[in-house]
Design a protein around this motif. Structure first.
Motif, PDB file in Angstrom:
ATOM      1  N   PHE A 104      73.364  62.824  38.282  1.00 30.57           N
ATOM      2  CA  PHE A 104      72.993  61.540  38.882  1.00 30.57           C
ATOM      3  C   PHE A 104      74.284  60.935  39.418  1.00 30.57           C
ATOM      4  O   PHE A 104      75.208  60.656  38.651  1.00 30.57           O
ATOM      5  N   LEU A 105      74.349  60.740  40.740  1.00 27.67           N
ATOM      6  CA  LEU A 105      75.568  60.227  41.374  1.00 27.67           C
ATOM      7  C   LEU A 105      75.385  58.741  41.670  1.00 27.67           C
ATOM      8  O   LEU A 105      74.569  58.348  42.522  1.00 27.67           O
ATOM      9  N   SER A 106      76.161  57.916  40.982  1.00 30.42           N
ATOM     10  CA  SER A 106      76.134  56.464  41.179  1.00 30.42           C
ATOM     11  C   SER A 106      77.319  56.056  42.063  1.00 30.42           C
ATOM     12  O   SER A 106      78.425  56.585  41.903  1.00 30.42           O
ATOM     13  N   TYR A 107      77.078  55.137  42.975  1.00 28.94           N
ATOM     14  CA  TYR A 107      78.149  54.734  43.896  1.00 28.94           C
ATOM     15  C   TYR A 107      77.813  53.370  44.494  1.00 28.94           C
ATOM     16  O   TYR A 107      76.678  52.879  44.412  1.00 28.94           O
ATOM     17  N   GLY A 108      78.802  52.745  45.128  1.00 26.94           N
ATOM     18  CA  GLY A 108      78.589  51.487  45.855  1.00 26.94           C
ATOM     19  C   GLY A 108      78.254  51.770  47.305  1.00 26.94           C
ATOM     20  O   GLY A 108      78.648  52.811  47.864  1.00 26.94           O
ATOM     21  N   GLY A 109      77.532  50.825  47.938  1.00 26.18           N
ATOM     22  CA  GLY A 109      77.102  51.028  49.326  1.00 26.18           C
ATOM     23  C   GLY A 109      78.253  51.275  50.274  1.00 26.18           C
ATOM     24  O   GLY A 109      78.137  52.047  51.230  1.00 26.18           O
ATOM     25  N   GLU A 110      79.409  50.640  50.044  1.00 28.22           N
ATOM     26  CA  GLU A 110      80.557  50.821  50.934  1.00 28.22           C
ATOM     27  C   GLU A 110      81.118  52.240  50.863  1.00 28.22           C
ATOM     28  O   GLU A 110      81.848  52.667  51.775  1.00 28.22           O
ATOM     29  N   VAL A 165      83.495  49.068  41.480  1.00 24.97           N
ATOM     30  CA  VAL A 165      83.566  48.611  40.079  1.00 24.97           C
ATOM     31  C   VAL A 165      83.102  47.162  39.932  1.00 24.97           C
ATOM     32  O   VAL A 165      82.803  46.707  38.819  1.00 24.97           O
ATOM     33  N   MET A 166      83.031  46.424  41.075  1.00 22.42           N
ATOM     34  CA  MET A 166      82.619  45.034  41.019  1.00 22.42           C
ATOM     35  C   MET A 166      81.135  44.862  41.323  1.00 22.42           C
ATOM     36  O   MET A 166      80.611  43.763  41.176  1.00 22.42           O
ATOM     37  N   LYS A 167      80.440  45.936  41.733  1.00 22.91           N
ATOM     38  CA  LYS A 167      79.045  45.828  42.137  1.00 22.91           C
ATOM     39  C   LYS A 167      78.127  45.723  40.914  1.00 22.91           C
ATOM     40  O   LYS A 167      78.166  46.585  40.023  1.00 22.91           O
ATOM     41  N   PRO A 168      77.287  44.705  40.847  1.00 25.20           N
ATOM     42  CA  PRO A 168      76.376  44.565  39.696  1.00 25.20           C
ATOM     43  C   PRO A 168      75.457  45.769  39.519  1.00 25.20           C
ATOM     44  O   PRO A 168      75.197  46.189  38.392  1.00 25.20           O
ATOM     45  N   TRP A 169      74.949  46.330  40.645  1.00 27.79           N
ATOM     46  CA  TRP A 169      74.019  47.449  40.519  1.00 27.79           C
ATOM     47  C   TRP A 169      74.713  48.672  39.936  1.00 27.79           C
ATOM     48  O   TRP A 169      74.149  49.387  39.093  1.00 27.79           O
ATOM     49  N   LYS A 171      77.240  48.557  37.932  1.00 30.39           N
ATOM     50  CA  LYS A 171      77.453  48.249  36.515  1.00 30.39           C
ATOM     51  C   LYS A 171      76.203  48.532  35.693  1.00 30.39           C
ATOM     52  O   LYS A 171      76.275  49.047  34.570  1.00 30.39           O
ATOM     53  N   HIS A 172      75.031  48.199  36.256  1.00 34.90           N
ATOM     54  CA  HIS A 172      73.778  48.483  35.548  1.00 34.90           C
ATOM     55  C   HIS A 172      73.589  49.989  35.358  1.00 34.90           C
ATOM     56  O   HIS A 172      73.166  50.451  34.280  1.00 34.90           O
ATOM     57  N   GLU A 173      73.897  50.754  36.413  1.00 36.53           N
ATOM     58  CA  GLU A 173      73.751  52.210  36.311  1.00 36.53           C
ATOM     59  C   GLU A 173      74.768  52.783  35.318  1.00 36.53           C
ATOM     60  O   GLU A 173      74.464  53.736  34.586  1.00 36.53           O
ATOM     61  N   ILE A 174      75.971  52.212  35.277  1.00 39.99           N
ATOM     62  CA  ILE A 174      76.970  52.649  34.292  1.00 39.99           C
ATOM     63  C   ILE A 174      76.442  52.407  32.880  1.00 39.99           C
ATOM     64  O   ILE A 174      76.572  53.272  31.999  1.00 39.99           O
ATOM     65  N   ASP A 175      75.835  51.235  32.670  1.00 44.69           N
ATOM     66  CA  ASP A 175      75.273  50.953  31.344  1.00 44.69           C
ATOM     67  C   ASP A 175      74.226  51.994  30.972  1.00 44.69           C
ATOM     68  O   ASP A 175      74.191  52.479  29.826  1.00 44.69           O
ATOM     69  N   ALA A 176      73.360  52.364  31.935  1.00 41.84           N
ATOM     70  CA  ALA A 176      72.325  53.364  31.665  1.00 41.84           C
ATOM     71  C   ALA A 176      72.954  54.730  31.388  1.00 41.84           C
ATOM     72  O   ALA A 176      72.515  55.471  30.496  1.00 41.84           O
ATOM     73  N   GLY A 177      74.008  55.060  32.155  1.00 41.46           N
ATOM     74  CA  GLY A 177      74.691  56.336  31.933  1.00 41.46           C
ATOM     75  C   GLY A 177      75.365  56.402  30.572  1.00 41.46           C
ATOM     76  O   GLY A 177      75.338  57.445  29.897  1.00 41.46           O
TER      77      GLY A 177
END
Length: 410
Positions: A104-110, A165-169, A171-177
């Motif tokens: 599962f690859l989590s990333y910011g839109g930018e 690292v500042m994106k709330p979404w 951060k949520h995915e990091i918590d789930a991971g």
């Protein structure tokens, strides 16, 4: 006190147990011989030989011996036979495919472009990757698709930059991971891009966080880690022991202990010699634990005797069959082949073991291991007699197995 009887005759329970074990051993040897002994190397005509023994724990040990080529033929035949026996069991069952790692690859839109390059590199390397760009379609529920991706992943990879690292979404995915990591359902891998390790969120700083700048060229180690390919190099061979060539099937400590018995035996017969544990420690320079473990390793050819206040060890004849070639002045396997060949080819060859020793000019110390080699592998017919010591047998006679052994090995 009444004694024990069997079929109307008195018997010693210990002797009875040993007799039964030997009978079972002989039956096992016959069964293995029937299935393995008839296998023949089609190129040189060699047959394998089978040797059975009972270790100090009462286990029946079977060894198949021969040249590397004939052993390869035996291995192929036995493997084929095993496959044929399993065909019925596996028929109709679905094939079990190897586990494919899922990321599962989590990333910011930018960081979408960089994330896509990483995702494609992972897919190209055989890693099934959840990336929003191809895992979420028009009209899909975002939370549902993300939850599905998180629930299936074996590895959670988060691409961390100064913006993500500042994106709330994120951060949520990091918590789930992290929750999947805590529950041992997935590995958590922080992947840094132009972000120093000391700028990671506090919970992620203890984790190994590889840096990526130009994928796919610099993520090969990440791919290896996900596939479980270790970085540790292959273990090389240790320096050769000072004692000379070792028996490759045994540890250096076991070789050291065996060498003592080889050098001290006068007849190479059962129980010659018996050496105390304390003396073995003193002679070998090994620790008590090392000697005890070496004796356990040698339990097929070395027996333990325990009495009040003292433990000792004594060999079987097979000890000298296996180790004389390493530490003695002769090779029992070569001597056994010479003896078998003479039995087959020379009609006037003596049957009495003492006469054979005189003909060869061999002492009991040399002839007995050759006899033990042939006797333990059922390659000759041997008989004992009253007062046949110091010989392993009183007389020997060739059999069809002797002929096959001699001809296939020469």
């Amino acid at each position: 006190m009444a004694g024990l009887t069997f079929n109307g005759k008195p018997f010693n329970p210990k002797d009875f147990e040993e007799t039964m074990l030997r009978a079972v051993r002989d039956k096992v040897a016959a069964q293995v011989q029937a299935s393995v002994g008839a296998i023949r190397d089609p190129d040189n005509g060699e047959f394998p030989t089978v040797v059975t023994s009972i270790d100090e724990e009462g286990n029946i040990v079977v060894r198949i011996e021969g040249s590397p080529t004939v052993l390869a033929v035996v291995e192929r035949r036995l493997a084929k036979a095993g496959e044929e026996e399993e065909e019925e069991d596996v028929s109709g069952k679905a094939e079990v495919e190897p586990l494919v790692p899922k990321v599962f690859l989590s990333y910011g839109g930018e960081d979408r472009e960089l994330a896509e390059r990483i995702a494609r590199a992972l897919m190209d390397a055989g890693i099934d990757t959840w990336w929003a760009g191809w895992s979420i379609g028009a009209g899909d529920s975002l939370p549902q698709k993300i939850n599905e991706g998180l629930g299936d992943c074996t590895h959670f990879v988060v691409l961390l930059t100064r913006t993500s690292v500042m994106k709330p979404w994120v951060k949520h995915e990091i918590d789930a991971g992290l929750m999947r990591r805590i529950s041992a359902q997935a590995r958590f891998i922080p992947l840094r891009h132009k972000l120093p390790a000391d700028e990671l969120p506090p919970l992620l700083r203890p984790l190994m966080s590889p840096a990526v700048d130009d994928p796919p060229s610099d993520i090969q180690q990440l791919i290896n880690d996900i596939h479980g390919i270790v970085r540790k190099p292959v273990l090389g061979k240790p320096p050769a022991a000072k004692m000379g060539p070792l028996h490759e099937e045994y540890s250096a400590a076991a070789n050291t202990v065996a060498k003592v018995f080889v050098e001290r035996s006068e007849t190479a017969l059962f129980t010659d010699p018996e050496i105390s544990l304390e003396e073995l420690i003193a002679v070998t320079g090994l620790t008590r634990d090392d000697v005890v473990d070496a004796a356990h390793e040698l339990r097929e050819v070395l027996n333990e005797s325990s009495s009040i206040g003292q433990d000792s060890y004594y060999p079987t004849e097979e000890m000298f069959v296996r180790f004389d070639g390493k530490f003695g002045e002769w090779n029992p396997a070569h001597d056994a082949l010479r003896l078998a060949t003479d039995l087959v080819n020379d009609g006037a060859f003596p049957a009495a073991v003492e006469a054979i020793a005189e003909r060869y000019g061999w002492s009991a110390r040399r002839l007995n291991p050759a006899l033990a080699y042939l006797m333990n592998r059922k390659l000759i017919d041997a008989r004992s007699g009253i007062g046949h010591a110091p010989w392993a047998a009183a007389w020997v006679q060739k059999t069809d197995t002797t002929r096959r052994f001699a001809r296939s090995r020469t």
